[in-house]
Design a protein around this motif. Sequence first.
Motif: not given
Length: 128
Positions: A1-20
């Motif tokens: 999950m941390v890698r998702a924010f490192q790859r795309n720093p503009g990722l919102s929590i809502r979008d991160a929740v959908k991905n992981v």
Amino acid sequence: MVRAFQRNPGLSIRDAVKNVHMSPGYVHKIRIEKGLQSYKVSLVPNKSDKQNTTAEYRSQKLYDNIVHNFDCIIMDDETYVKADFKQIPGQVYYNAKIKGNVAPKFKEKKWTSLRKDIWFGKQFANAI
């Protein structure tokens, strides 16, 4: 999950929740534990270096002409507004451990004052 924010720093929590496929509270908790914070994206003018130097030269020339030639300045009553709603700035954030430690495309948002093909002012008021 941390890698998702490192790859795309503009990722919102809502979008991160959908991905992981985790709950928003758990994603937020992990973000805080790993030291990731949200920072507001800064607005920068969409100008080249040549445009900046030309603007400085012209503004100094205008200032000199006004100061030396006129005792009184009359301001016009035209109102200029942004015509394209896609250009109106909104709240945009990016995630990082240290502020500014991401690519410029994530921490800066370019803007223009007006689109070239649409102008609001007296012409718009006269049309109504």
